[in-house]
Design an enzyme around this catalytic site. Structure first.
Site: not given
Ligand code: PEP
Ligand code: MG
Length: 549
Positions: A430, A454
């Site tokens: 990410e 992210d």
């Molecule tokens: C993301 O960043 O795509 C993810 C799945 O984690 P979160 O949305 O919890 O940051």
């Molecule tokens: Mg994330």
């Protein structure tokens, strides 16, 4: 319009006429008897009759709700044959020279009280089972067949409480919903209601009288409310919701149990994202192949202090057991940035999204990290668990994590604690840095799961929280799509598998593209699994690739 509110145990909308169900109370009199042996014989014949009835109920329930939903009737047969129960009844008949009905009712009352006094909610819930079998034996002694509830047209059943045997004896096609004044979320009635996919509300203070009997009503299992004689506006809104639900249900019926396979034979795993154990019902209902992202930080966010190893272990174990051997990927805590818990006492930062968050906290506070890892590892003995680490930017971080994991394993070995020695370890991709070193990272881990939320924020330099930038936010930006292709290829080059657990994974306009990129897994919110399965079943990957060239 009258509105009554309780606790929803199964979501959905039901619209129909209310039928108030009242149990026929069986009044039991204490009668002196002469022939004790004959009375014990009468009891034993009633027991056999009750067991026969339960066998029938078991077969009926297996057909209607499957084996796990029917288990209760197997359990009831065992309870009827329970030595303590039998001994107590026979001893009351023998010592007090009283009728079997009275001896059974007294034994049932005592055992019910014993369960109600227990601390654990599970055992308190079993009191209802004792009551149920006691009533069944008394009814058998009276020569009744215990036919259950029958109704001519589909109704919303409103009752004080319902025994599992009462719910299963009902003709399923005639029941739109259950609403009960009492009952616990763990009761078998709730479990059966869930398995039967009928909206159900418990703990609802609705009058069991002509005030509601025979009246038109709407049960909203999303809100946990029943609207008696709804006004026009409510009716229109609920009908709309009802039709949307029906559409989803028909999709579910057609697609449940099907493999996620394209027209040209390519398979993909469709897993679910969850934030807590309450989501598990939806995961099973939507036929997820596993859990691809358990956002464990919600355990921390819902707590006033660091959750202990035992507290976490209980949660992870429950998830692993509920998924019964299907994969559960637990992401270690991703706190910081938009997810703050006061007791972490994180410094106030100018740029929290780029600050001390996720794995950075775990690596700077190894005691917090180790507590969580121990809890996850211990739970791995109860199902199929994988661990995933968020916000990775370098190989060095992954090596540090692996050293800590190895330490935890050693501690567990020394303590003689059971865990999955080959537990899968994966990382979230990410950050653009992780994409650029994906080949090196893939050498270190078993899998990648792309956090597109992210990854998009860091790649496009757009704060995911800032709504005013929505016009600039392009989730299909070629940079992101190129990265996604690079990530899957890098994983596969090094024998790792690749999935997507960010929101983009559920974007139906990209399902074909993800299949073409070779993704092995998409993890999405439970409600999106079946729509994506549909898209997968309709895709021919080879043809799609050709059409792009
Ligand atoms: C993301 O960043 O795509 C993810 C799945 O984690 P979160 O949305 O919890 O940051
Ligand atoms: Mg994330």
């Amino acid at each position: 319009m009258e509105i009554y509110e309780g606790k929803s145990v199964f979501e959905g909308i039901a619209i129909g006429i209310i039928s108030v169900y009242k149990k026929q109370e069986q009044s039991v009199k204490r009668v002196k008897i002469e022939d004790k042996a004959a009375e014990i014989e009468r009891y034993s014949a009633a027991r056999e009759k009750a067991i026969e009835q339960l066998k029938h109920l078991y077969d009926k329930a297996v057909k209607e709700v499957g084996e796990s939903g029917a288990e209760i009737f197997m359990a009831h047969q065992l309870m009827i044959d329970d030595e303590d129960y039998i001994e107590s009844v026979e001893s009351i008949i023998d010592t007090e020279s009283v009728n079997a009905e009275y001896a059974v009712a007294t034994t049932g009352d005592n055992m019910e009280k014993m369960f109600l006094d227990m601390e654990e909610e599970y055992f308190r819930g079993r009191a209802a089972d004792v009551k149920d079998i006691t009533e069944r034996i008394i009814s058998a002694l009276a020569g009744n067949d215990n036919g259950g509830i029958v109704s001519d047209e589909p109704v919303i059943v409103v009752a004080d409480d319902l025994a599992p045997s009462e719910t299963v004896q009902m003709d399923k096609d005639k029941i739109l919903s259950f609403v009960t004044v009492h009952g616990s979320a763990n009761s078998h009635t709730s479990i059966l209601a869930k398995t039967m996919s009928i909206p159900a509300i418990i703990g609802c203070p609705i009058p069991l009288s002509d005030e509601v009997n025979g009246k038109m009503a709407v049960v909203d299992g999303f809100e946990g409310k029943i609207y008696v004689e709804p006004d026009d506006e409510t009716m229109v809104a609920k009908k709309k919701l009802f039709l949307e639900e029906e559409e989803k249900k028909s999709l579910l019926k057609r697609l449940k149990g099907r493999e996620n396979i394209t027209l040209d034979g390519q398979k993909i795993n469709l897993y679910a994202n969850i934030g807590n154990t309450k989501d598990l019902g939806l995961v099973l209902q939507n036929d997820a192949g596993g859990i691809g992202l358990f956002r464990s930080e919600f355990i921390y966010l819902g707590s006033d202090d660091y959750p202990t190893e035992e507290e976490q272990f209980a949660i992870y174990k429950q998830v692993a057991q509920t998924m019964a051997g299907k994969k559960v990927i637990i992401r270690t805590l991703d706190i910081g940035a938009d997810k703050q818990a006061d007791y972490f006492k994180l410094p106030v930062e100018e740029n929290p999204a780029m600050g001390l968050r996720a794995i950075r906290i775990c690596l700077t506070r190894p005691e917090v990290f180790k507590t969580q890892l121990r809890a996850i590892m211990r739970a791995s003995a109860f199902g199929k668990i994988s661990i995933m680490f968020p916000m990775i930017i370098s190989v060095d971080e992954v090596r540090k994590i692996k050293t800590i994991v190895a330490e935890v394993k050693k501690e567990l070995d020394n303590d003689g604690v059971d865990y999955d020695k080959d537990i899968e370890l994966g990382i979230m991709i990410e950050t653009p840095a992780a994409v650029m070193v994906a080949d090196e990272l893939a050498e270190e881990v078993d899998f990648f799961s792309v956090g597109t939320n992210d990854l998009t924020q860091y790649t496009l330099a757009i704060d995911r929280q800032n709504q005013s930038l929505d016009d600039f936010y392009d989730s299909h930006h070629p940079a992101i799509l190129k990265m996604l292709k690079m990530i899957a290829e890098a994983a596969h080059r090094h024998g790792a598998w690749a999935g997507i657990c960010g929101e983009l994974g559920a974007d139906l306009s990209l399902t074909k593209e993800f299949l073409a990129m070779g993704y092995d897994e998409l993890s999405v919110s439970p409600g999106m699994i079946l729509p994506i399965r549909k898209a997968v079943l309709e895709t021919n990957v080879a043809e799609y690739k050709k059409s792009k060239n």
